[in-house]
Design a protein around this motif. Sequence first.
Motif, PDB file in Angstrom:
ATOM      1  N   VAL A 203      32.278  31.839-109.374  1.00  0.00           N
ATOM      2  CA  VAL A 203      31.893  33.172-109.843  1.00  0.00           C
ATOM      3  C   VAL A 203      30.387  33.356-109.699  1.00  0.00           C
ATOM      4  CG1 VAL A 203      31.758  34.673-111.863  1.00  0.00           C
ATOM      5  CG2 VAL A 203      33.849  33.382-111.421  1.00  0.00           C
ATOM      6  N   ALA A 204      29.616  32.346-110.070  1.00  0.00           N
ATOM      7  CA  ALA A 204      28.159  32.436-109.968  1.00  0.00           C
ATOM      8  C   ALA A 204      27.696  32.602-108.522  1.00  0.00           C
ATOM      9  CB  ALA A 204      27.518  31.193-110.582  1.00  0.00           C
ATOM     10  N   ARG A 205      28.473  32.061-107.568  1.00  0.00           N
ATOM     11  CA  ARG A 205      28.092  32.166-106.154  1.00  0.00           C
ATOM     12  C   ARG A 205      28.380  33.540-105.566  1.00  0.00           C
ATOM     13  NH1 ARG A 205      30.225  26.852-105.901  1.00  0.00           N
ATOM     14  NH2 ARG A 205      32.226  27.647-105.136  1.00  0.00           N
ATOM     15  N   VAL A 206      29.464  34.168-105.981  1.00  0.00           N
ATOM     16  CA  VAL A 206      29.911  35.384-105.293  1.00  0.00           C
ATOM     17  C   VAL A 206      29.684  36.671-106.079  1.00  0.00           C
ATOM     18  CG1 VAL A 206      31.650  34.074-104.017  1.00  0.00           C
ATOM     19  CG2 VAL A 206      32.303  35.232-106.142  1.00  0.00           C
ATOM     20  N   VAL A 207      29.342  36.575-107.366  1.00  0.00           N
ATOM     21  CA  VAL A 207      29.095  37.774-108.167  1.00  0.00           C
ATOM     22  C   VAL A 207      27.587  37.949-108.341  1.00  0.00           C
ATOM     23  CG1 VAL A 207      29.463  38.903-110.385  1.00  0.00           C
ATOM     24  CG2 VAL A 207      31.299  37.552-109.358  1.00  0.00           C
ATOM     25  N   GLU A 208      27.107  39.106-107.979  1.00  0.00           N
ATOM     26  CA  GLU A 208      25.673  39.368-108.015  1.00  0.00           C
ATOM     27  C   GLU A 208      25.140  39.384-109.449  1.00  0.00           C
ATOM     28  OE1 GLU A 208      25.487  43.089-106.046  1.00  0.00           O
ATOM     29  OE2 GLU A 208      25.490  42.206-104.027  1.00  0.00           O
ATOM     30  N   ALA A 209      23.910  38.924-109.594  1.00  0.00           N
ATOM     31  CA  ALA A 209      23.263  38.954-110.902  1.00  0.00           C
ATOM     32  C   ALA A 209      23.130  40.400-111.377  1.00  0.00           C
ATOM     33  CB  ALA A 209      21.887  38.297-110.817  1.00  0.00           C
ATOM     34  N   GLY A 210      23.273  40.607-112.674  1.00  0.00           N
ATOM     35  CA  GLY A 210      23.212  41.948-113.222  1.00  0.00           C
ATOM     36  C   GLY A 210      24.555  42.634-113.312  1.00  0.00           C
ATOM     37  N   SER A 211      25.604  41.982-112.829  1.00  0.00           N
ATOM     38  CA  SER A 211      26.942  42.556-112.909  1.00  0.00           C
ATOM     39  C   SER A 211      27.488  42.426-114.327  1.00  0.00           C
ATOM     40  CB  SER A 211      27.881  41.846-111.929  1.00  0.00           C
ATOM     41  OG  SER A 211      27.417  41.967-110.609  1.00  0.00           O
ATOM     42  N   VAL A 212      28.507  43.206-114.617  1.00  0.00           N
ATOM     43  CA  VAL A 212      29.220  43.133-115.888  1.00  0.00           C
ATOM     44  C   VAL A 212      30.539  42.416-115.634  1.00  0.00           C
ATOM     45  CG1 VAL A 212      30.269  44.421-117.780  1.00  0.00           C
ATOM     46  CG2 VAL A 212      28.162  45.257-116.698  1.00  0.00           C
ATOM     47  N   VAL A 213      30.795  41.345-116.369  1.00  0.00           N
ATOM     48  CA  VAL A 213      31.976  40.516-116.136  1.00  0.00           C
ATOM     49  C   VAL A 213      32.913  40.602-117.332  1.00  0.00           C
ATOM     50  CG1 VAL A 213      32.809  38.170-115.743  1.00  0.00           C
ATOM     51  CG2 VAL A 213      30.713  38.947-114.622  1.00  0.00           C
ATOM     52  N   HIS A 214      34.206  40.760-117.054  1.00  0.00           N
ATOM     53  CA  HIS A 214      35.246  40.742-118.076  1.00  0.00           C
ATOM     54  C   HIS A 214      36.104  39.497-117.858  1.00  0.00           C
ATOM     55  CE1 HIS A 214      34.984  45.046-119.549  1.00  0.00           C
ATOM     56  NE2 HIS A 214      34.145  45.038-118.522  1.00  0.00           N
ATOM     57  N   HIS A 225      28.115  33.953-120.030  1.00  0.00           N
ATOM     58  CA  HIS A 225      27.252  34.773-120.884  1.00  0.00           C
ATOM     59  C   HIS A 225      25.776  34.590-120.553  1.00  0.00           C
ATOM     60  CE1 HIS A 225      30.201  36.382-123.829  1.00  0.00           C
ATOM     61  NE2 HIS A 225      30.897  35.309-123.472  1.00  0.00           N
ATOM     62  N   GLY A 226      25.396  33.420-120.078  1.00  0.00           N
ATOM     63  CA  GLY A 226      23.990  33.194-119.764  1.00  0.00           C
ATOM     64  C   GLY A 226      23.542  33.863-118.484  1.00  0.00           C
ATOM     65  N   ARG A 227      24.477  34.346-117.675  1.00  0.00           N
ATOM     66  CA  ARG A 227      24.125  34.925-116.378  1.00  0.00           C
ATOM     67  C   ARG A 227      24.459  36.417-116.284  1.00  0.00           C
ATOM     68  NH1 ARG A 227      23.072  32.585-111.367  1.00  0.00           N
ATOM     69  NH2 ARG A 227      23.535  33.892-109.550  1.00  0.00           N
ATOM     70  N   TYR A 228      25.519  36.834-116.995  1.00  0.00           N
ATOM     71  CA  TYR A 228      25.982  38.214-116.885  1.00  0.00           C
ATOM     72  C   TYR A 228      26.203  38.814-118.275  1.00  0.00           C
ATOM     73  CZ  TYR A 228      27.355  36.243-112.349  1.00  0.00           C
ATOM     74  OH  TYR A 228      27.367  35.593-111.149  1.00  0.00           O
ATOM     75  N   GLU A 229      26.220  40.141-118.317  1.00  0.00           N
ATOM     76  CA  GLU A 229      26.719  40.822-119.503  1.00  0.00           C
ATOM     77  C   GLU A 229      28.233  40.640-119.494  1.00  0.00           C
ATOM     78  OE1 GLU A 229      26.968  45.279-121.541  1.00  0.00           O
ATOM     79  OE2 GLU A 229      25.889  44.978-119.637  1.00  0.00           O
ATOM     80  N   THR A 230      28.762  39.971-120.491  1.00  0.00           N
ATOM     81  CA  THR A 230      30.153  39.529-120.455  1.00  0.00           C
ATOM     82  C   THR A 230      30.958  40.082-121.616  1.00  0.00           C
ATOM     83  OG1 THR A 230      29.389  37.461-119.436  1.00  0.00           O
ATOM     84  CG2 THR A 230      31.650  37.507-120.252  1.00  0.00           C
ATOM     85  N   PHE A 231      32.140  40.595-121.303  1.00  0.00           N
ATOM     86  CA  PHE A 231      33.091  41.067-122.305  1.00  0.00           C
ATOM     87  C   PHE A 231      34.297  40.131-122.292  1.00  0.00           C
ATOM     88  CE2 PHE A 231      30.585  44.762-121.299  1.00  0.00           C
ATOM     89  CZ  PHE A 231      30.476  45.453-122.497  1.00  0.00           C
TER      90      PHE A 231
END
Length: 318
Positions: A203-214, A225-231
Amino acid sequence: MQHFLLSAAARTLSIKAVFKMGEDAAYQAFCELRWPETDGEAVCPKCGCCETYNITSRRRFKCVGCHAQFSVTSGTIFASRKLSFTDLLAAIVIFVNGAKGVSALQVSRDLDVQYKTAFVLSHKLREAMALEDAGQKLGGVVEVDGAYFGGYVKPANVKTDRRDRRFKMHQSGKRQSLVVIRERGGDMLTFVGKSEGEGVAHVARVVEAGSVVHADEASHWDALHGRYETFRINHSEAYSLDGACTNQAESFFSRLRRAEVGTHHHIAGPYLYAYAGEMAWREDNRRVANGDQAAMVVRSAMVSPVSRKWAGYWQRAD
């Protein structure tokens, strides 16, 4: 409102139309998709020269520059093909028409070819589909989820001999985790590993920083949580709550499960990544007309190099 798959817009190419067009038209279609920049005029795959002789008796070309002979499928995933262009195009139409996939046995019967031929051809098409997503990044709002496939252990006949197969000691060791990463309103990517936790690094490799992850409440997703805004969503309480849900990721697993149970009946572990990639492609292009889907697959196959995995598959000792 009528579902897209039931509308006339979804049906722009049929098997009847493919066989009606004939071999010459099918061959020309492959040429135009292989060399769109020159409107189907041959370009040497070795030196890039645009001047060629047309050897019409064998449907081959000879380069004026390096004198190499080649065909429209030379250097592509269809290299060394033996099927006619009509049969090849028909196989692609049959393949894309299956909403839950198409078994190699059905392709074998529909085209009257050996099961081996249909099996390898189907996997070559899956490989071509997967190349569309090579190096792709996802962003915006992304849903992440995982599921386990394979490793079935048949229960013992006598009840007293049965074991709880949820425990690792009673499993076959063949079970694999499939993680799907789906961008809302966009594409999706899949990852196969031994455990769902291995998907965190992917996920860290393919999802751009600043994305919102569920994601769900599984503890390994805490690292997001340390890399994305996470729900996070607890599925034991609700499928969607306080703006958090992974329903679109779950819908992909539903499609793959239906393909596994209803079409293929069994997906062997080494090929799980291929079937997952195919179902992701089908989900991403579910509202594209079947004629356009067939053209996309042919175009991907025409730019794909010779398959290192499937070329000569049945001739290898292993």
